[in-house]
Design an enzyme around this catalytic site. Structure first.
Site: not given
Ligand code: GLU
Length: 489
Positions: A246-249
């Site tokens: 994900s973007k947050r990873d």
């Protein structure tokens, strides 16, 4: 006659360009080129926001015969199809207000607008048909929903997954046309893929659950024979394999997930991209291609041309591909080795210019060839080469002074005189002069190499030290020894 291959990348421009999207672009591109087809860029902006460019044959900013390519500019096209579906009985008007829906969601856990609940809602199946039509005519706020059939299976073939079946009872009555008259993704994607004569739909596996809705729409609109082939690509997974990357990873695990820098307009948070961190485009393409595909051999390094040649859907895996940051960097290091100095100059020159280094191109090419093997990311190039352009400002004093003694001082002073007399200023000759003097003075060569290196570059790094001396030149070598001797003693 074989249908012309026409593929599309259809991003919803709601954020940065995730590497999963770049891989979809790449597979579309490889497939289109391989089949002498067309690659189209379509912006799915019925939810509104921003847009990131690609390299298509047709699309927003590229022109083509099937435009406009931005869905928000195609608004009037969709309503007629939604109405056609209502007239056929495959869709219905729904007048439930946002408050009505909110109340239902609060009252019924996991509320879904579907075959089980639709008869308890306010729509053109629960109120008389004429009354519903009158409401629409009078401009009462409404949406149009698909009427999912009961007890049917939707079968289709996916070029990666094979035969897939969905039970229609499990799928809710998706909204097709919103209250503002805009289509949802589900209606727009089908209408556009039809009107743009798309032959193959490449998209992430996360869209698989939407496929039955789309397939029914193709059927209800009478376009079944024109339906594209489905190609649902495996997910790119987090490094531990637990879920989609994900973007947050990226932020959490310390590597980029976007192709280029992305600043979130809401939070102003900046996420660095592959371009900024110093990946070559060739390396990014190569590593993304291999996240989900291989050519059945051990080969891992592929140029774009080679991939166009060898790519095949049969060799795209069904399972998700784990992202591996070390492996990603390995691809970049390999591409740095593979490209010629001339090919690397366009990346290296601006990076050095930012540091006010503007060398002669011939000289720079020589240096690029000398140090590229030691670099993993493009900015490493500066660390590995700045001393070819400027004398060091900082010295690793521990390394320089380690076991420093009067005899070393004498050695380097004598070395200066010997260097002054050295005619043929090339690495082998410099090395010979250096070693002969060391053995004449009976000092171990190992004791002298490190201080010599630190004098020339400032620390324990860089390529072969006599080559450094050769390339910076005789006078500069002497000047650096003099300067360092001034510091060490
Ligand atoms: N707009 C969708 C997305 O952002 C496109 C999905 C599709 O290709 O059908 O992924």
């Amino acid at each position: 006659m074989e249908k012309e291959v026409r593929v599309r990348f259809a991003p919803s421009p709601t954020g940065g360009l995730h590497i999963g999207g770049v891989r979809t672009i790449l597979y579309n591109y490889l497939f289109a080129k391989q089949n002498k087809g067309k690659f189209i860029l379509r912006i799915e902006d019925t939810d509104q926001s921003r847009f990131v460019p690609g390299a298509p044959d047709e699309g927003v900013n590229y022109g083509g015969n099937y435009g406009p390519y931005r869905q928000s500019e195609r608004k009037k096209i969709y309503r007629q199809y939604a109405e056609q579906l209502v007239a056929q009985g495959n869709a219905y008007y729904a007048f439930d207000t946002p408050v009505d829906l909110e109340n239902k969601r609060n009252a019924i856990p996991n509320f879904q607008y579907n075959q089980a609940t639709r008869m308890h809602m306010r729509n053109s199946m629960t109120i008389p048909h004429e009354a519903a039509e009158a409401l629409v005519r009078e401009g009462a706020p409404h949406v149009i929903r698909i009427k999912m059939p009961t007890y049917e299976n939707v079968y289709f073939n996916d070029l990666i997954r094979g035969d897939v079946a969905f039970d229609t009872n499990q799928v809710d009555d998706k909204v097709l046309l919103k209250a503002d008259g805009m289509p949802t993704y589900h209606l727009a994607v089908v209408v556009d893929d039809y009107l743009m004569k798309i032959s193959h739909v490449f998209r992430g596996e996360e869209w698989l659950p939407s496929a039955p809705v789309h397939i029914l729409l193709w059927k209800y609109l009478g376009w079944e024979t024109d339906m594209p082939q489905w190609v649902h690509l495996p997910l790119i997974l987090k490094p531990d394999g637990k879920g989609k990357l994900s973007k947050r990873d990226g932020e959490r695990l310390g590597f980029p997930v976007f192709a280029t820098e992305w600043i979130d307009p809401k939070t102003n948070e900046k996420a660095i991209g592959y371009q900024e961190i110093g990946f070559l485009p060739q390396a990014l393409n190569n590593l993304l291609a291999l996240l989900g595909w291989n050519d059945s051999t051990d080969q891992e390094i592929f140029s774009l041309e080679e991939m166009v040649d060898k790519f095949s859907l049969e060799r795209v895996h069904k399972g998700g591909a784990k992202f591996d940051w070390d492996k990603a960097k390995w691809f970049n290091a390999e591409w740095l080795k593979k490209l010629s100095a001339t090919e690397l100059l366009p990346y290296v020159t601006p990076m050095l210019a930012e540091k006010n280094i503007r060398p002669d191109m011939q000289y720079l090419s020589t240096i690029v060839d000398l140090v590229k093997e030691r670099c993993v990311l493009l900015p490493d190039f500066y660390e590995q080469s700045f001393f070819f352009f400027n004398a060091p400002q900082l010295y690793d004093m521990d390394a320089l002074k380690n076991k420093w003694a009067a005899e070393k001082d004498l050695f380097f002073n004598d070395l200066i005189s010997h260097f002054k007399q050295t005619e043929n200023w090339e690495a082998p000759q410099i090395e010979r002069v250096f070693k002969e003097l060391a053995s004449a003075k009976a000092i171990k060569i190992g004791e002298l190499m490190l201080p010599f290196r630190v004098m020339l570059v400032g620390g324990k790094f860089g390529p072969q030290v006599f080559l450094i001396a050769q390339y910076i030149g005789k006078q500069e070598t002497i000047d650096r020894i003099v300067k360092a001797l001034g510091i060490v003693t």
